[in-house]
Design an enzyme around this catalytic site. Structure first.
Site, short mmCIF file in Angstrom:
data_model
loop_
_atom_site.label_atom_id
_atom_site.label_comp_id
_atom_site.label_asym_id
_atom_site.label_seq_id
_atom_site.Cartn_x
_atom_site.Cartn_y
_atom_site.Cartn_z
N TYR A 230 -2.53 -0.84 10.39
CA TYR A 230 -2.66 -0.93 9.13
C TYR A 230 -0.82 -0.83 7.92
CZ TYR A 230 -4.42 -1.25 4.07
OH TYR A 230 -4.59 -1.45 2.41
N SER B 242 0.94 -0.86 -0.19
CA SER B 242 0.10 0.26 -0.22
C SER B 242 0.72 1.02 0.06
CB SER B 242 -0.84 -0.18 1.60
OG SER B 242 -2.19 1.19 1.75
#
Ligand SMILES: NC(=O)c1ccc[n+]([C@@H]2O[C@H](COP(=O)([O-])OP(=O)(O)OC[C@H]3O[C@@H](n4cnc5c(N)ncnc54)[C@H](O)[C@@H]3O)[C@@H](O)[C@H]2O)c1
Length: 257
Positions: free
Chosen positions: A156, A143
């Site tokens: 995350y 990501s």
């Protein structure tokens, strides 16, 4: 002849936005697919929407964080297709939005279980298959959050940084065997995950959060799942034959600005 004719690709998180978009592009280009997800019905729907023959697709239910289930999805793929040309190691979850002092430890563990342990286990069982074959291409979904810090996303962000680390290490271990390992780093992409993050970040105005996230992107908008899938499919293909240990941002220019 299509680019993926005769090739076998495994996708995890295949019922989700990015995974299903990659499945569609790969199926259109001739690939046979092993589609893995927690949600079996959803992944079966993805296969029936592809409209491809059962001989070219298998739906596999697995929790990528459970070693025996990962081993089972790899074994089932080999049993059906006899080889694995490509692996899109893509399943992931977002966790919640909270500063570190308020971030529940169990949420942190859950995010690491899926995003880090799940990605690790996929590599642990598929890399030896590819090394033995002497070929293969792996794309890990990290990501933009694996490259920078974003306040509120300690679980995350750090999990996706770990996926970057795994990509770098395993790419070097696998390179002498002709196996390539790269990562995609999507920015804000229009899938279920961002809908949830918008709600988590500004519960009273998720639509406003969406507008603000989109406005922060130099291209001025969210990306679509298909736009991430295109890059993953390129990396899985022989067009990327000299690309390994690379990180491809797919983020409208957001991360490196
Ligand atoms: N959407 C974004 O903006 C964005 C940005 C950067 C990175 N990503 C990453 O892209 C990947 C795909 O996300 P998406 O946007 O398609 O989200 P999504 O929620 O639409 O898809 C995720 C899929 O993973 C599956 N999954 C979750 N936990 C699992 C588990 N333990 N075992 C097996 N399957 C599991 C879900 O059932 C779902 O089908 C994720 O790794 C995510 O972190 C997404």
């Amino acid at each position: 002849m299509s680019k993926f004719d005769g090739k076998v690709i495994v996708i995890t998180g295949a019922a989700g936005g990015i995974g299903a978009a990659a499945a569609k592009k790969l199926a259109e280009q001739g690939a046979s697919l092993a589609l893995v997800d927690l949600n079996l019905e959803a992944v079966q729907r993805v296969i029936s929407d592809l409209g491809i023959d059962d001989s070219r697709a298998i739906a596999l239910q697995a929790n990528v964080a459970k070693e025996e289930e990962v081993k089972a999805y790899v074994d089932a793929t080999i049993e059906k297709f006899g080889k694995i040309d490509g692996f899109f190691n893509n399943a992931g979850i977002e966790g919640i939005t909270a500063n570190v002092e308020d971030y529940p430890t169990e949420t942190f563990e859950m995010v690491f279980n899926v995003n880090v342990k799940g990605a690790f286990l996929g590599l642990k069982y598929i890399v030896p298959v590819m090394k033995k074959q002497g070929y293969g291409s792996i794309v890990n979904t990290s990501s933009g959050a694996g490259l920078i810090g974003s306040p509120g996303f300690v679980g995350y962000n750090s999990s996706k940084h770990a996926v970057m680390g795994m990509t770098k290490v395993v790419a070097l271990e696998a390179a002498p065997f002709g196996v390539r390992v790269n990562a995609v780093a999507p920015g804000v992409i229009n899938t279920r995950m961002m809908r949830q993050i918008e709600k988590n970040t500004v519960p009273e105005d998720a639509e406003g959060a969406k507008e603000a996230f989109g406005a922060a992107v130099p291209l001025g908008r969210y990306g679509e799942a298909e736009e991430v899938a295109s890059v993953a499919v390129f990396l899985l293909s022989d067009d990327a034959s000299y690309v390994t240990q690379s990180i491809y941002t797919v983020d409208g220019g957001q991360i490196n600005q």
